[in-house]
Enzyme design. Sequence first.
Site, PDB file in Angstrom:
ATOM      1  N   TYR A  58      40.924  49.000  49.164  1.00  0.00           N
ATOM      2  CA  TYR A  58      41.033  47.763  48.379  1.00  0.00           C
ATOM      3  C   TYR A  58      42.370  47.101  48.705  1.00  0.00           C
ATOM      4  O   TYR A  58      43.427  47.559  48.274  1.00  0.00           O
ATOM      5  CB  TYR A  58      40.971  48.047  46.879  1.00  0.00           C
ATOM      6  CG  TYR A  58      39.666  48.588  46.357  1.00  0.00           C
ATOM      7  CD1 TYR A  58      38.491  48.502  47.097  1.00  0.00           C
ATOM      8  CD2 TYR A  58      39.599  49.173  45.103  1.00  0.00           C
ATOM      9  CE1 TYR A  58      37.292  48.995  46.598  1.00  0.00           C
ATOM     10  CE2 TYR A  58      38.402  49.669  44.598  1.00  0.00           C
ATOM     11  CZ  TYR A  58      37.257  49.577  45.355  1.00  0.00           C
ATOM     12  OH  TYR A  58      36.076  50.075  44.848  1.00  0.00           O
ATOM     13  N   LEU A 211      28.391  43.974  34.876  1.00  0.00           N
ATOM     14  CA  LEU A 211      28.225  42.528  34.647  1.00  0.00           C
ATOM     15  C   LEU A 211      27.829  41.814  35.937  1.00  0.00           C
ATOM     16  O   LEU A 211      27.940  40.591  36.036  1.00  0.00           O
ATOM     17  CB  LEU A 211      29.504  41.923  34.076  1.00  0.00           C
ATOM     18  CG  LEU A 211      29.946  42.469  32.715  1.00  0.00           C
ATOM     19  CD1 LEU A 211      31.258  41.812  32.265  1.00  0.00           C
ATOM     20  CD2 LEU A 211      28.859  42.263  31.667  1.00  0.00           C
ATOM     21  N   ARG A 213      29.258  41.619  38.794  1.00  0.00           N
ATOM     22  CA  ARG A 213      30.396  40.905  39.384  1.00  0.00           C
ATOM     23  C   ARG A 213      30.641  39.557  38.695  1.00  0.00           C
ATOM     24  O   ARG A 213      30.966  38.572  39.333  1.00  0.00           O
ATOM     25  CB  ARG A 213      30.192  40.751  40.884  1.00  0.00           C
ATOM     26  CG  ARG A 213      29.906  42.092  41.567  1.00  0.00           C
ATOM     27  CD  ARG A 213      29.691  41.962  43.043  1.00  0.00           C
ATOM     28  NE  ARG A 213      29.254  43.234  43.616  1.00  0.00           N
ATOM     29  CZ  ARG A 213      30.046  44.268  43.929  1.00  0.00           C
ATOM     30  NH1 ARG A 213      31.329  44.179  43.695  1.00  0.00           N
ATOM     31  NH2 ARG A 213      29.554  45.365  44.442  1.00  0.00           N
ATOM     32  N   GLY A 214      30.452  39.588  37.386  1.00  0.00           N
ATOM     33  CA  GLY A 214      30.691  38.391  36.582  1.00  0.00           C
ATOM     34  C   GLY A 214      29.479  37.504  36.403  1.00  0.00           C
ATOM     35  O   GLY A 214      29.490  36.589  35.579  1.00  0.00           O
ATOM     36  N   SER A 217      28.233  37.764  32.903  1.00  0.00           N
ATOM     37  CA  SER A 217      29.322  37.865  31.921  1.00  0.00           C
ATOM     38  C   SER A 217      29.253  36.787  30.852  1.00  0.00           C
ATOM     39  O   SER A 217      29.910  36.877  29.820  1.00  0.00           O
ATOM     40  CB  SER A 217      30.671  37.758  32.632  1.00  0.00           C
ATOM     41  OG  SER A 217      30.842  36.453  33.179  1.00  0.00           O
TER      42      SER A 217
END
Length: 336
Positions: A58, A211, A213-214, A217
């Site tokens: 990352y 979620l 990746r949003g 959300s």
Amino acid sequence: MTLDTRILGTTGPRVSALGLGCMGMSALYGDADRTESIATVHAALEAGVTLLDTGDFYGMGHNELLIGEALRTAPAARREQALTSVKFGALRGPDGAWSGYDGRPAAVRNFAAYSLQRLGVDHIDVYRIARLDPDVPIEETVGAIAELVEKGYVRHIGLSEVGAETIRRAAATAPIADLQIEYGLITRGIEREILPTLRELGISVTAYGVLSRGLISGHFSADRQLAANDFRAHSPRFQGDNLRHNLTLVESLRKIAEQKGVSVAQIAIAWVLAQGEDIVPLIGARTRERLTESLGALDVVLDADDLAAIEAAVPADAAAGERYAPAAMAHLDSER
């Protein structure tokens, strides 16, 4: 503060019922604020979150260095409660390009040495290869992690995005604490074969993408412009008609959330929590505001009627578009 806890498998550690996924603080979701990221890690620890999830790839080590700084600057009591979950194996170039995975025993030891240094810790609590290396038997990769466990550099062995057959082979090699895999209302593929296999073997799930990746959300809109360095700009679920369809599912979910007096994100996370004590959702909060909202899911109580209404609003396999682009899907042993 303390949070409810869950145990990872029959041999793994006891962790907070929600973990903090830290990837977005360094990569793949556009630019992030380092100061706010560290403050969010501190706030999570203060709230009782104990599980911090990262990967050595990352930001090519950036995320581990960030977590290391956050741990170093946290109060001692909070630092001591933190458990690190680390993925390794992804190969990348100076330009950030992806070039496969390396699960050879020598590579496992090498990756671990660098992660320990960047995190500033003397052991990693759960260690796992991010994707199966098709050229190296999983027995060899897991065996190498088991050697690190024997030497005290790793406490527990995890898996990531592998299918039922690979899970069985890994578990026959050494005790496995958990499988990290995407699982949420619109990503339920593990329910067919993988989750039953895990439960048979006494292995837990640390669920990322709860979620999506949003996407679910409640904060994502069809007109949102994504940066070129945001993974979602290339994700099939966030494209054109797929996105419009998926957002209609979110609006159906929003109606139920409003009836419960909670946010869309909270009811989506609460649904994952309600799927079993052997599932620990990882929340990818990059700010203290989103962290606070996500932690509120722990207070949401869903009865049988609520669960039925949620699953009617967002049926299994209702999402449009794959969760990754074709090249990335090809690396998923869990999808075979």
